[in-house]
Design a protein around this motif. Structure first.
Motif, mmCIF file in Angstrom:
data_model
loop_
_atom_site.group_PDB
_atom_site.id
_atom_site.type_symbol
_atom_site.label_atom_id
_atom_site.label_comp_id
_atom_site.label_asym_id
_atom_site.label_seq_id
_atom_site.Cartn_x
_atom_site.Cartn_y
_atom_site.Cartn_z
ATOM 1 N N HIS A 36 0.851 -1.231 0.067
ATOM 2 C CA HIS A 36 -0.048 0.069 -0.066
ATOM 3 C C HIS A 36 1.080 1.153 -0.126
ATOM 4 C CE1 HIS A 36 -3.554 -2.343 0.576
ATOM 5 N NE2 HIS A 36 -3.043 -3.056 1.431
ATOM 6 N N HIS A 37 2.154 1.039 -0.224
ATOM 7 C CA HIS A 37 3.036 2.155 -0.085
ATOM 8 C C HIS A 37 3.719 2.429 -1.126
ATOM 9 C CE1 HIS A 37 2.113 2.873 4.121
ATOM 10 N NE2 HIS A 37 2.210 1.436 4.281
ATOM 11 N N VAL A 38 3.701 1.635 -2.201
ATOM 12 C CA VAL A 38 4.704 1.493 -3.603
ATOM 13 C C VAL A 38 3.733 1.435 -4.745
ATOM 14 C CG1 VAL A 38 6.477 0.767 -4.764
ATOM 15 C CG2 VAL A 38 6.588 0.824 -2.227
ATOM 16 N N TRP A 39 3.891 2.299 -5.671
ATOM 17 C CA TRP A 39 3.202 2.418 -7.192
ATOM 18 C C TRP A 39 4.239 2.703 -8.330
ATOM 19 C CZ3 TRP A 39 1.596 4.488 -2.809
ATOM 20 C CH2 TRP A 39 0.065 4.214 -2.456
ATOM 21 N N GLY A 40 4.057 2.070 -9.279
ATOM 22 C CA GLY A 40 4.873 2.291 -10.471
ATOM 23 C C GLY A 40 4.140 2.069 -11.816
ATOM 24 N N THR A 41 4.640 3.047 -12.500
ATOM 25 C CA THR A 41 4.196 2.872 -14.126
ATOM 26 C C THR A 41 5.327 3.440 -15.099
ATOM 27 O OG1 THR A 41 2.485 3.389 -15.395
ATOM 28 C CG2 THR A 41 3.123 5.163 -13.993
ATOM 29 N N THR A 42 4.928 3.182 -16.229
ATOM 30 C CA THR A 42 5.976 3.675 -17.325
ATOM 31 C C THR A 42 5.248 4.905 -18.170
ATOM 32 O OG1 THR A 42 5.097 2.154 -19.037
ATOM 33 C CG2 THR A 42 7.016 1.492 -17.684
ATOM 34 N N CYS A 43 6.060 5.658 -18.524
ATOM 35 C CA CYS A 43 5.528 6.904 -19.362
ATOM 36 C C CYS A 43 6.708 7.527 -20.301
ATOM 37 C CB CYS A 43 5.188 7.979 -18.371
ATOM 38 S SG CYS A 43 4.637 9.722 -19.296
ATOM 39 N N ASP A 44 6.264 7.770 -21.575
ATOM 40 C CA ASP A 44 7.072 8.261 -22.609
ATOM 41 C C ASP A 44 6.658 9.897 -22.599
ATOM 42 O OD1 ASP A 44 8.361 9.368 -24.915
ATOM 43 O OD2 ASP A 44 8.160 7.534 -26.044
ATOM 44 N N LYS A 52 -0.659 12.506 -20.083
ATOM 45 C CA LYS A 52 -2.097 12.445 -19.166
ATOM 46 C C LYS A 52 -2.511 11.197 -18.314
ATOM 47 C CE LYS A 52 -4.040 15.392 -22.790
ATOM 48 N NZ LYS A 52 -5.043 15.506 -23.663
ATOM 49 N N ASP A 53 -1.893 10.015 -19.027
ATOM 50 C CA ASP A 53 -2.398 8.756 -18.303
ATOM 51 C C ASP A 53 -1.461 8.742 -16.845
ATOM 52 O OD1 ASP A 53 -3.875 7.814 -20.380
ATOM 53 O OD2 ASP A 53 -2.082 6.619 -21.423
ATOM 54 N N LEU A 54 -0.371 9.336 -16.763
ATOM 55 C CA LEU A 54 0.350 9.193 -15.874
ATOM 56 C C LEU A 54 -0.320 10.186 -14.649
ATOM 57 C CD1 LEU A 54 3.135 8.604 -14.028
ATOM 58 C CD2 LEU A 54 4.168 10.558 -15.223
ATOM 59 N N VAL A 55 -0.643 11.180 -15.039
ATOM 60 C CA VAL A 55 -1.325 11.988 -14.267
ATOM 61 C C VAL A 55 -2.512 11.483 -13.548
ATOM 62 C CG1 VAL A 55 -2.894 14.022 -13.934
ATOM 63 C CG2 VAL A 55 -0.545 14.350 -15.106
ATOM 64 N N ALA A 56 -3.442 10.693 -14.513
ATOM 65 C CA ALA A 56 -4.527 9.997 -13.840
ATOM 66 C C ALA A 56 -3.970 8.775 -13.041
ATOM 67 C CB ALA A 56 -5.430 9.265 -15.088
ATOM 68 N N PHE A 57 -2.954 8.118 -13.585
ATOM 69 C CA PHE A 57 -2.405 6.881 -12.361
ATOM 70 C C PHE A 57 -2.009 7.616 -11.258
ATOM 71 C CE2 PHE A 57 1.258 4.601 -10.893
ATOM 72 C CZ PHE A 57 0.965 3.375 -10.853
ATOM 73 N N ALA A 58 -1.277 8.671 -11.042
ATOM 74 C CA ALA A 58 -0.928 9.344 -9.829
ATOM 75 C C ALA A 58 -2.165 9.701 -9.036
ATOM 76 C CB ALA A 58 -0.088 10.618 -9.985
ATOM 77 N N GLN A 59 -3.134 10.533 -9.842
ATOM 78 C CA GLN A 59 -4.494 10.686 -9.020
ATOM 79 C C GLN A 59 -5.172 9.533 -8.261
ATOM 80 O OE1 GLN A 59 -5.940 13.333 -11.952
ATOM 81 N NE2 GLN A 59 -5.459 15.144 -10.900
ATOM 82 N N GLU A 60 -5.419 8.480 -9.346
ATOM 83 C CA GLU A 60 -6.054 7.330 -8.733
ATOM 84 C C GLU A 60 -5.401 6.661 -7.593
ATOM 85 O OE1 GLU A 60 -6.955 2.922 -10.497
ATOM 86 O OE2 GLU A 60 -7.046 4.680 -11.816
ATOM 87 N N LEU A 62 -2.597 7.940 -5.764
ATOM 88 C CA LEU A 62 -2.045 8.987 -4.610
ATOM 89 C C LEU A 62 -3.107 9.850 -4.257
ATOM 90 C CD1 LEU A 62 1.377 9.423 -6.203
ATOM 91 C CD2 LEU A 62 0.669 7.667 -4.335
ATOM 92 N N LYS A 63 -4.160 9.780 -4.945
ATOM 93 C CA LYS A 63 -5.426 10.819 -4.774
ATOM 94 C C LYS A 63 -5.328 12.144 -4.988
ATOM 95 C CE LYS A 63 -7.296 7.343 -3.316
ATOM 96 N NZ LYS A 63 -7.817 6.503 -4.514
ATOM 97 N N TYR A 64 -3.886 12.874 -5.022
ATOM 98 C CA TYR A 64 -3.581 14.137 -5.552
ATOM 99 C C TYR A 64 -1.879 14.238 -5.650
ATOM 100 C CZ TYR A 64 -1.618 14.810 -0.716
ATOM 101 O OH TYR A 64 -0.860 14.812 0.477
ATOM 102 N N ILE A 65 -1.783 15.352 -6.563
ATOM 103 C CA ILE A 65 -0.276 15.532 -6.706
ATOM 104 C C ILE A 65 0.213 16.711 -5.943
ATOM 105 C CG2 ILE A 65 1.447 15.947 -8.501
ATOM 106 C CD1 ILE A 65 -0.397 14.498 -10.491
ATOM 107 N N ASP A 66 1.092 16.581 -5.003
ATOM 108 C CA ASP A 66 1.546 17.767 -4.125
ATOM 109 C C ASP A 66 2.517 18.547 -4.953
ATOM 110 O OD1 ASP A 66 3.230 18.257 -1.068
ATOM 111 O OD2 ASP A 66 1.605 19.422 -1.897
ATOM 112 N N ILE A 67 3.340 17.751 -5.396
ATOM 113 C CA ILE A 67 4.767 18.434 -6.107
ATOM 114 C C ILE A 67 4.985 17.627 -7.242
ATOM 115 C CG2 ILE A 67 6.917 19.399 -5.898
ATOM 116 C CD1 ILE A 67 6.800 19.612 -2.940
ATOM 117 N N TRP A 68 5.001 18.206 -8.530
ATOM 118 C CA TRP A 68 5.330 17.278 -9.701
ATOM 119 C C TRP A 68 6.763 17.922 -10.067
ATOM 120 C CZ3 TRP A 68 2.225 13.786 -11.961
ATOM 121 C CH2 TRP A 68 2.695 13.373 -13.217
ATOM 122 N N VAL A 69 7.728 17.093 -10.232
ATOM 123 C CA VAL A 69 9.093 17.410 -10.503
ATOM 124 C C VAL A 69 9.435 16.716 -11.688
ATOM 125 C CG1 VAL A 69 11.527 17.585 -9.906
ATOM 126 C CG2 VAL A 69 9.907 17.799 -8.242
#
Length: 74
Positions: A36-44, A52-60, A62-69
């Protein structure tokens, strides 16, 4: 929480990370830190739809994106 994101084909990145390699890394980290503490995905990041898929993955997951680097110069 620990989130693992792997971006395909960063400038100067010599290896391409496959979905299988990301999944293997995620599973290894989940064994160490808990599922419940680790997620991962690929993104070009050159492809808008992948980002867009990466953002949706993070929101789903992690529920929100605090800082995007974005470190394209690594």
């Amino acid at each position: 929480m620990l989130s693992v994101s792997t971006f395909l084909e960063w400038p100067r990145l010599t290896k391409t990370f496959t979905a299988e390699r990301v999944e293997s890394s995620v599973e290894s980290l989940r064994r160490e830190f808990g599922k419940h503490h680790v997620w991962g995905t690929t993104c070009d990041v050159r492809k808008g739809e992948d980002v867009k898929d990466l953002v949706a993955f993070a929101q789903e997951n992690l529920k929100y994106i605090d800082i995007w680097v974005f470190c394209s110069d690594i």
